[in-house]
Design an enzyme around this catalytic site. Structure first.
Site, PDB file in Angstrom:
ATOM      1  NE  ARG A  11       1.254   0.586  -3.473  1.00 42.64           N
ATOM      2  CZ  ARG A  11       2.156   0.802  -2.403  1.00 42.64           C
ATOM      3  NH1 ARG A  11       3.652   0.860  -1.648  1.00 42.64           N
ATOM      4  NH2 ARG A  11       1.875   1.320  -1.399  1.00 42.64           N
ATOM      5  CG  HIS A  18      -1.070  10.572   2.593  1.00 47.80           C
ATOM      6  ND1 HIS A  18      -1.991   9.635   2.318  1.00 47.80           N
ATOM      7  CD2 HIS A  18       0.437   9.190   2.875  1.00 47.80           C
ATOM      8  CE1 HIS A  18      -1.296   8.566   3.665  1.00 47.80           C
ATOM      9  NE2 HIS A  18       0.173   8.360   3.499  1.00 47.80           N
ATOM     10  CG  ASP A  20      -4.174   6.638  -3.953  1.00 45.39           C
ATOM     11  OD1 ASP A  20      -4.539   7.586  -2.781  1.00 45.39           O
ATOM     12  OD2 ASP A  20      -3.863   5.179  -3.809  1.00 45.39           O
ATOM     13  CB  SER A 106       0.116  -3.067  -2.555  1.00 48.54           C
ATOM     14  OG  SER A 106       0.210  -1.710  -2.172  1.00 48.54           O
ATOM     15  CB  SER A 107       1.141  -8.674   1.240  1.00 49.40           C
ATOM     16  OG  SER A 107       0.469  -7.626   2.488  1.00 49.40           O
ATOM     17  CG  ASP A 152      -1.698   0.414  -3.063  1.00 49.27           C
ATOM     18  OD1 ASP A 152      -0.855   1.538  -3.696  1.00 49.27           O
ATOM     19  OD2 ASP A 152      -1.884   0.494  -1.450  1.00 49.27           O
TER      20      ASP A 152
HETATM   21  C1  GLA Z   1      -2.008   2.991   0.439  1.00 55.20           C
HETATM   22  C2  GLA Z   1      -3.207   2.797  -0.248  1.00 55.20           C
HETATM   23  C3  GLA Z   1      -2.773   3.612  -1.777  1.00 55.20           C
HETATM   24  C4  GLA Z   1      -1.863   5.426  -1.157  1.00 55.20           C
HETATM   25  C5  GLA Z   1      -0.631   5.214  -0.085  1.00 55.20           C
HETATM   26  C6  GLA Z   1      -0.097   6.318  -0.106  1.00 55.20           C
HETATM   27  O1  GLA Z   1      -1.017   2.498   0.074  1.00 55.20           O
HETATM   28  O2  GLA Z   1      -3.474   1.367  -0.053  1.00 55.20           O
HETATM   29  O3  GLA Z   1      -4.522   4.023  -2.033  1.00 55.20           O
HETATM   30  O4  GLA Z   1      -3.323   6.336  -0.739  1.00 55.20           O
HETATM   31  O5  GLA Z   1      -1.397   4.437   0.804  1.00 55.20           O
HETATM   32  O6  GLA Z   1       0.301   7.163  -1.289  1.00 55.20           O
END
Ligand code: GLA
Length: 318
Positions: A11, A18, A20, A106-107, A152
């Site tokens: 994704r 920052h 979620d 987000s691997s 993610d």
């Molecule tokens: C990483 C975390 C998410 C989110 C982002 C920042 O990807 O895994 O949960 O906090 O950072 O938005």
């Protein structure tokens, strides 16, 4: 035994970083690159996973109790998902991906959801997407120690191609929003990084401290932010409160097809992350500036956790 093949995408977050882990709003979208898990159930009680990118094989019992101890380290995400699922029969599987690892796309969440899908398909059990995403978030915490939010895992579990996923991280409701045909989303790699041992956890702790002072950040207004005496916490709060508003505004811009407005919100988001939240760095700032100078680019920002990773930008398709 029947071979099961499943996959899950990476994704990129268009806007809303920052936010979620304090129940705010996010607007990520799934990518074309995916992680594939292919394998079959086997007799016994041992789970064996091979990766196309690593000669080391992950081997652990199907009643694994401490996934964080496993080596190779990528096997921890698999083992943590197995533990979340509970009572998983033994299996043997192979993992491959065309996602860049450790690049803020987000691997790890893609691996978790791919493993969740493999367990669901191969055992025929019911596991709805939102519960699977919640399990994957817990698995991420257990495997890496990073206290991430749900963005993610949920985006990857429910996302649709060519759509952004607007998520309310408080109640986990979501909406698919079509990316206008005129809008091209660009993802530029800047630097490899890991959130393990980064300042990510410090930011989560700052938010907890703020919420102890003024209540949920999701409900806070600018006046509440101004009342925070500590300068650092005030800046952190200002980012989160303003970022939530930017996500809502960018959603309107997307529905209206107003790419220029969307782009401006991305630029504001980056500035807020860089100055107030301090999750950018000079390399990422330079990458944002560089892509902003390219023809037709309307907005750019760091994406995801920060401290490296990728920059996302939008351009009008001509
Ligand atoms: C990483 C975390 C998410 C989110 C982002 C920042 O990807 O895994 O949960 O906090 O950072 O938005």
């Amino acid at each position: 035994m029947t071979v099961v093949r499943v996959s899950a995408p990476g994704r990129v977050n268009l806007i809303g970083d920052h936010t979620d882990y304090t129940g705010g709003y996010v607007l990520p979208m799934i990518l074309g690159q995916r992680t594939v898990v292919e394998g079959e159930l086997v007799p016994g009680d041992t789970i064996t996973i091979q990766s196309a990118d690593d000669p080391d094989i992950a081997v652990f019992p199907n009643d694994v109790t401490n996934p964080a101890r496993l080596n190779p380290a990528w096997g921890r995400y698999v083992a943590a998902m197995v533990r979340e699922a509970g009572a998983v029969p033994a299996f043997r599987a192979r993992v491959s991906t065309d996602l860049p690892i450790g690049s803020g796309l987000s691997s790890s969440a893609a691996l978790e959801i791919a493993v969740g899908r493999f367990i669901r398909e191969s055992t025929g059990r019911e596991w709805d997407d939102v519960s699977m995403a919640e399990a994957a978030r817990r698995a991420e915490h257990a495997a890496s120690g990073v206290p991430c939010g749900i963005m993610d895992q949920l985006c990857i579990a429910v996302g649709r191609p060519d759509h952004a996923t607007f998520i309310d991280c408080r109640d986990l409701s979501f909406r698919h929003v079509a990316i206008p045909e005129t809008m091209e989303v660009m993802v530029r790699f800047v630097a490899r990084r890991t959130l393990v041992g980064s300042e990510y956890a410090d930011r989560v702790a700052d938010c907890r401290a703020i919420e102890a002072l003024i209540g949920p950040l999701r409900d806070a207004d600018p006046a509440a932010v101004d009342s925070i005496a500590d300068e650092r916490l005030r800046r952190r709060a200002r980012h989160v409160v303003s970022e939530n508003l930017r996500v809502l505004a960018s959603l309107d811009a997307l529905y209206d097809g107003d790419l220029a407005a969307f782009g401006r919100l991305m630029v504001d988001s980056h500035r807020s992350l860089a100055r107030d939240y301090e999750t950018s760095n000079p390399r990422m700032d330079a990458a944002v500036e560089e892509v902003m100078n390219e023809r037709g680019v309307l907005g750019a920002r760091m994406t995801g956790g920060g401290f490296g990773g990728c920059v996302v930008a939008i351009r009008r398709r001509t």
